[in-house]
Every structure is written in C-alpha cells, then in structure tokens.
Design a protein around this motif. Structure first.
Motif, PDB file in Angstrom:
ATOM      1  N   GLU A 127      25.312 -63.144 -11.456  1.00  0.00           N
ATOM      2  CA  GLU A 127      24.198 -64.040 -10.942  1.00  0.00           C
ATOM      3  C   GLU A 127      24.307 -65.262 -10.185  1.00  0.00           C
ATOM      4  O   GLU A 127      23.325 -65.587  -9.480  1.00  0.00           O
ATOM      5  N   GLN A 128      25.699 -65.308  -9.844  1.00  0.00           N
ATOM      6  CA  GLN A 128      26.033 -66.247  -8.842  1.00  0.00           C
ATOM      7  C   GLN A 128      26.331 -65.956  -7.622  1.00  0.00           C
ATOM      8  O   GLN A 128      26.780 -66.523  -6.477  1.00  0.00           O
ATOM      9  N   MET A 129      26.363 -64.539  -7.444  1.00  0.00           N
ATOM     10  CA  MET A 129      27.173 -63.998  -6.334  1.00  0.00           C
ATOM     11  C   MET A 129      26.173 -63.722  -5.144  1.00  0.00           C
ATOM     12  O   MET A 129      24.874 -63.457  -5.628  1.00  0.00           O
ATOM     13  N   LYS A 130      26.221 -63.707  -4.065  1.00  0.00           N
ATOM     14  CA  LYS A 130      25.491 -63.505  -2.996  1.00  0.00           C
ATOM     15  C   LYS A 130      26.041 -62.657  -1.708  1.00  0.00           C
ATOM     16  O   LYS A 130      27.373 -62.526  -1.790  1.00  0.00           O
ATOM     17  N   ILE A 131      25.347 -61.911  -1.268  1.00  0.00           N
ATOM     18  CA  ILE A 131      25.859 -60.912  -0.209  1.00  0.00           C
ATOM     19  C   ILE A 131      25.223 -61.818   1.115  1.00  0.00           C
ATOM     20  O   ILE A 131      24.257 -61.960   1.322  1.00  0.00           O
ATOM     21  N   VAL A 132      26.361 -61.741   2.195  1.00  0.00           N
ATOM     22  CA  VAL A 132      25.912 -62.453   3.414  1.00  0.00           C
ATOM     23  C   VAL A 132      26.225 -61.653   4.556  1.00  0.00           C
ATOM     24  O   VAL A 132      27.458 -60.851   4.649  1.00  0.00           O
ATOM     25  N   ARG A 133      25.277 -61.299   5.409  1.00  0.00           N
ATOM     26  CA  ARG A 133      25.708 -60.707   6.577  1.00  0.00           C
ATOM     27  C   ARG A 133      24.965 -61.617   7.841  1.00  0.00           C
ATOM     28  O   ARG A 133      24.081 -62.299   7.572  1.00  0.00           O
ATOM     29  N   ALA A 134      25.610 -61.169   9.021  1.00  0.00           N
ATOM     30  CA  ALA A 134      25.243 -61.942   9.793  1.00  0.00           C
ATOM     31  C   ALA A 134      24.000 -61.329  10.699  1.00  0.00           C
ATOM     32  O   ALA A 134      23.829 -60.056  10.737  1.00  0.00           O
ATOM     33  N   THR A 135      23.052 -62.140  11.000  1.00  0.00           N
ATOM     34  CA  THR A 135      21.949 -61.440  11.797  1.00  0.00           C
ATOM     35  C   THR A 135      22.235 -61.105  13.322  1.00  0.00           C
ATOM     36  O   THR A 135      23.619 -61.582  13.588  1.00  0.00           O
ATOM     37  N   LYS A 136      21.362 -60.777  13.998  1.00  0.00           N
ATOM     38  CA  LYS A 136      21.643 -60.468  15.704  1.00  0.00           C
ATOM     39  C   LYS A 136      22.011 -61.919  16.316  1.00  0.00           C
ATOM     40  O   LYS A 136      22.686 -61.769  17.335  1.00  0.00           O
ATOM     41  N   THR A 137      21.559 -62.898  15.646  1.00  0.00           N
ATOM     42  CA  THR A 137      21.693 -64.164  16.342  1.00  0.00           C
ATOM     43  C   THR A 137      22.836 -64.919  15.792  1.00  0.00           C
ATOM     44  O   THR A 137      23.286 -65.979  16.221  1.00  0.00           O
ATOM     45  N   GLY A 138      23.435 -64.281  14.871  1.00  0.00           N
ATOM     46  CA  GLY A 138      24.637 -64.748  14.372  1.00  0.00           C
ATOM     47  C   GLY A 138      24.221 -65.665  12.933  1.00  0.00           C
ATOM     48  O   GLY A 138      25.493 -66.106  12.476  1.00  0.00           O
ATOM     49  N   ALA A 179      23.258 -66.604   9.198  1.00  0.00           N
ATOM     50  CA  ALA A 179      23.549 -66.098   7.801  1.00  0.00           C
ATOM     51  C   ALA A 179      22.233 -65.387   7.312  1.00  0.00           C
ATOM     52  O   ALA A 179      21.326 -66.242   7.063  1.00  0.00           O
ATOM     53  N   ALA A 180      22.497 -64.356   7.029  1.00  0.00           N
ATOM     54  CA  ALA A 180      21.249 -63.587   6.143  1.00  0.00           C
ATOM     55  C   ALA A 180      21.654 -63.312   4.481  1.00  0.00           C
ATOM     56  O   ALA A 180      22.826 -62.737   4.394  1.00  0.00           O
ATOM     57  N   ILE A 181      21.282 -64.174   3.653  1.00  0.00           N
ATOM     58  CA  ILE A 181      21.957 -64.537   2.400  1.00  0.00           C
ATOM     59  C   ILE A 181      20.833 -63.755   1.426  1.00  0.00           C
ATOM     60  O   ILE A 181      19.468 -63.995   1.394  1.00  0.00           O
ATOM     61  N   THR A 182      21.345 -62.710   0.585  1.00  0.00           N
ATOM     62  CA  THR A 182      20.516 -62.196  -0.325  1.00  0.00           C
ATOM     63  C   THR A 182      21.436 -62.221  -1.898  1.00  0.00           C
ATOM     64  O   THR A 182      22.549 -62.476  -1.548  1.00  0.00           O
ATOM     65  N   ASP A 183      20.705 -62.069  -2.945  1.00  0.00           N
ATOM     66  CA  ASP A 183      21.293 -62.031  -4.042  1.00  0.00           C
ATOM     67  C   ASP A 183      22.180 -61.013  -4.425  1.00  0.00           C
ATOM     68  O   ASP A 183      21.841 -59.899  -3.746  1.00  0.00           O
TER      69      ASP A 183
END
Length: 134
Positions: free
Chosen positions: A57-68, A70-74
């Motif tokens: 419940e505290q974890m996040k998935i982070v990916r870089a967008t095309k602009t660099g 952070a795109a953050i999702t649970d």
C-alpha cells in the motif's frame, strides 16, 4: 561473493496475514528469530545489510515519461503474486552457503510457531561500485 536474499510475501495474503496482524507473541518470536539470525551473520562476518520494507500500500511504480518527468502509479503491478517484504545482503564464500542461509530465513517462525516457508530469492550481486570507482 555477495548475494542478496530477497524475502517474498504472497500478495494475496498481505491484507490478512502480514506481521502486524499476528498475535503479539508470534510477532515477537518472529522478530527474535530475525535478530538472532542477523547476529549470527554478523558474528560469522557474513552480514552486509538488511532492511524490512513497507507494504504494497506504500509502494509506487515510477517510470520516466518522454520528457524525463516521473510518472508515478500505485504499486504493485496487478499481475504481481508476491511483494518484496525485506532483504539481506550477505558476503559468503560459496553459493551453497547463500542457499543454506536462505533456507534458514525461509523457515522463520510464523503464526503458532509454524515455519513460514517463505520464498527467498537468491541473486548474486554483480556490481558493488559505481563505474569509474577505484
């Protein structure tokens, strides 16, 4: 050689069987086991590091967008079956010793003292310094 021992907890059981929900005496027995295990690793000169991790419940998935940015999702991923509950980094002479220690960690006591038989992933640590370090 260094290895990381990764303690996996079934995601399907997290809401009903995580450590915080155990009877106090069982949680204490489990934590006492982990403290003894860690001390044995220290005494043997095999201990590098250990951490218990926050729950999914505290974890996040982070990916870089095309602009660099952070795109953050649970997290975790919906298809995940297990969650990383914690890990040890150990420094041992042989892979067999890493496997022996992983088996001991897997048998940590659970509710009622019954061994958890928790999956422990064993990975060799391939790089310990940043490139360019001497």
């Amino acid at each position: 050689m260094k290895y990381i021992l990764m303690m996996q907890f079934p995601l399907s059981l997290w809401k009903t069987q995580r450590l915080e929900l155990w009877p106090k005496q069982d949680a204490k027995a489990h934590m006492d086991f982990l403290r003894r295990f860690n001390q044995e690793l220290i005494d043997a000169g095999e201990f590098v590091r250990t951490e218990g991790l926050g729950g999914p419940e505290q974890m996040k998935i982070v990916r870089a967008t095309k602009t660099g940015a952070a795109a953050i999702t649970d997290g975790p991923f919906p298809e995940s079956k297990e969650v990383l509950a914690g890990y040890w980094v150990i420094d041992v002479e042989t892979p067999q010793r890493a496997y022996e220690l992983a088996a001991r960690a897997s048998a940590a006591p659970g509710v009622g003292g019954k061994p958890l038989d928790m999956a422990i992933e064993v990975h060799p640590v391939m790089f310990t310094k940043a490139s360019g370090d001497e």
